[in-house]
Design an enzyme around this catalytic site. Structure first.
Site, PDB file in Angstrom:
ATOM      1  N   HIS A 129       0.973  -1.172   0.037  1.00  0.00           N
ATOM      2  CA  HIS A 129      -0.122   0.144   0.149  1.00  0.00           C
ATOM      3  C   HIS A 129       0.952   1.361   0.085  1.00  0.00           C
ATOM      4  CE1 HIS A 129      -2.232  -2.927   2.357  1.00  0.00           C
ATOM      5  NE2 HIS A 129      -3.400  -2.513   1.786  1.00  0.00           N
ATOM      6  N   ASP A 163       2.293   1.889   3.122  1.00  0.00           N
ATOM      7  CA  ASP A 163       3.318   1.212   3.877  1.00  0.00           C
ATOM      8  C   ASP A 163       4.771   1.619   3.779  1.00  0.00           C
ATOM      9  OD1 ASP A 163       1.149  -0.708   4.191  1.00  0.00           O
ATOM     10  OD2 ASP A 163       1.549  -1.643   2.240  1.00  0.00           O
TER      11      ASP A 163
HETATM   12  C1  XLS Z   1      -7.446  -6.153   4.415  1.00  0.00           C
HETATM   13  C2  XLS Z   1      -7.054  -6.633   3.339  1.00  0.00           C
HETATM   14  C3  XLS Z   1      -5.711  -5.537   2.786  1.00  0.00           C
HETATM   15  C4  XLS Z   1      -6.037  -5.741   1.373  1.00  0.00           C
HETATM   16  C5  XLS Z   1      -5.133  -4.639   0.697  1.00  0.00           C
HETATM   17  O1  XLS Z   1      -8.084  -7.068   5.172  1.00  0.00           O
HETATM   18  O2  XLS Z   1      -6.502  -7.810   3.275  1.00  0.00           O
HETATM   19  O3  XLS Z   1      -4.734  -5.888   3.200  1.00  0.00           O
HETATM   20  O4  XLS Z   1      -5.319  -6.862   0.938  1.00  0.00           O
HETATM   21  O5  XLS Z   1      -5.459  -3.565   0.854  1.00  0.00           O
END
Ligand code: XLS
Ligand code: CA
Ligand code: CA
Length: 440
Positions: free
Chosen positions: A99, A102
């Site tokens: 993301h 991140d």
């Molecule tokens: C949250 C999601 C997230 C997505 C990406 O539960 O799994 O991490 O994979 O935003």
């Protein structure tokens, strides 16, 4: 400098190795149905759980021991990039995912956030030049900051919608810049808590408008990554709009978006929706919509999204069965959207957890391929539906009959004989394949 100096290159050493830092079953060069394991799985490391996650939970502070935690701000962000590429190389993992938030600190000013992200993207780009590891997908975090408290594209506040558009616009530019294979849309807070304050129709229409704008912008800039929707039934909102694959599919069809998207299916989200992982994969597969996978597992004793590393061999076998029947994942891959438990705080645990996940999928794939080669379930299913191959069944299949004729036919039936579904026997056969797979 090295961030993981205690761990050397992780390689395949086979099932008899006692070295915990080796693959016992995942052998990147070994062929499964003519394809190298490395190319079939396309494993990815999730940046958020592996490098950004610190082990906090609603009751406790961070527990993770991470060598780069002596830094802060942009220095920390830069150190994490360095550590991540060391990790990718030592694990010999072909992909990673992130993301925007991140990789670089978010600030209250969008301009500053973009500057931070751009700087780190530049560093990632440099690393990508010499690294074997590539970007499977990126995405925008539109759920952590308080501005998203009522959603992003489904927020009642148009300014939030605009802010979300700016973030995704940036995300698509980053995807293009770094050669991302896909772009993921997970609903985040795209859902609602109570109908008493919600215009559901407007929110769904806006979500579709948002996706159409994203499709248009990708075309405009020539970003050719596959768009993926990641369904999840709850968490953080009570009612998420992308509940499961079937709900997501009907949304895409209703709004003329089906041709532009596929699904990123997460195991833990499937179980939260009351489905098995393989159910979600099957629904996507039979509609030609299986794009990518977030490989993790939940805990059925807990009602939340625990994002554990996948080690359940039944689940990996049945998931790989669907993936192999799909002829692989195309531009997608198996992303470990999984985090080590709070008590597994050593940096080495990050390696051990990924090894466990990769080995579990390797076992699953081998067993699944044997089940497919031997047509174990195919033969059974073919026989189970054989009444549709001739007579009245064939007429139904070929659209050559109607309620009048079927009534006449039914009136002439003496006694209906059904066949046993043999569920227990099929499970015993599955067990035998799992046990036999590694007997040699
Ligand atoms: C949250 C999601 C997230 C997505 C990406 O539960 O799994 O991490 O994979 O935003
Ligand atoms: Ca996920
Ligand atoms: Ca999750």
């Amino acid at each position: 400098m090295s961030y993981f100096s205690n761990v050397k290159q992780v390689t395949y050493e086979g099932p008899n190795s006692t070295n915990p830092f080796s693959f016992k079953y995942y052998n990147p060069d070994e062929l499964i149905n003519g394809e190298k394991m490395e190319e079939l799985f396309r494993f990815a490391v999730s940046y958020w759980h592996t490098f950004t996650g610190e082990g906090t939970d609603p009751f406790g502070q961070s527990t993770m021991v991470r060598p780069y935690n002596k830094f802060s701000g942009m220095d920390l962000a830069k150190a994490r990039v360095e550590a991540s590429f060391e990790f990718f190389e030592k694990m010999n993992v072909p992909y990673f995912c992130f993301h925007d938030s991140d990789i670089a600190p978010e600030s209250n000013s969008l301009r500053e956030t973009f500057q931070n992200v751009d700087e780190i993207v530049g560093i990632i780009k440099e690393n990508l030049k010499t690294s074997k590891t590539k970007l499977l997908w990126n995405t925008a975090n539109m759920f952590s900051h308080p501005r998203w408290l009522n959603g992003a594209a489904t927020s009642p506040n148009a300014e939030v919608f605009a802010y979300a558009a700016a973030k995704v616009k940036k995300g698509l530019e980053i995807g293009k810049e770094l050669g991302a294979q896909n772009y993921v849309f997970w609903g985040g807070r795209e859902g609602y808590e109570t109908l008493l304050n919600t215009d559901m129709k407007l929110e769904l229409d806006n979500l579709a408008r948002f996706f159409h704008m994203a499709v248009d912008y990708a075309k405009e800039i020539g970003f050719d990554g596959q768009f993926l929707i990641e369904p999840k039934p709850k968490e953080p909102t009570k009612h998420q709009y992308d509940f499961d694959v079937a709900t997501g599919l009907s949304f895409l069809q209703n709004y003329g978006l089906k041709d532009y998207f596929k699904f990123n299916i997460e195991a833990n989200h499937a179980t939260l929706a009351g489905h098995t992982f393989e159910h979600e994969l099957r629904v996507a597969r039979i509609h030609g919509m299986l794009g990518s996978v977030d490989a993790n597992q939940g805990d059925t004793l807990l009602g939340w999204d625990t994002d554990e590393f996948p080690t359940d061999l039944y689940s990996t076998t049945l998931a790989m069965y669907e993936i192999l029947k799909n002829d692989g994942l195309g531009r997608g891959g198996l992303n470990f959207d999984a985090k080590v438990r709070r008590g597994s705080f050593d940096p080495e645990d990050l390696f051990l957890a990924h090894i466990a996940g990769m080995d579990s999928f390797a076992v699953g794939a081998k067993v699944a391929q044997r089940l497919i080669d031997d047509k174990v379930f195919d033969h059974f299913i073919e026989d189970r539906y054989s009444s549709y191959k001739e007579g009245i069944g064939l007429d139904i299949m070929e659209g050559k009959t109607n309620f009048h004729q079927l009534e006449q036919y039914a009136l002439g039936i003496d006694k209906i004989e059904n066949k046993s579904g043999r569920q227990e026997n099929l499970k015993a056969i599955l067990n035998k394949y799992l046990i036999d797979a590694y007997r040699g």
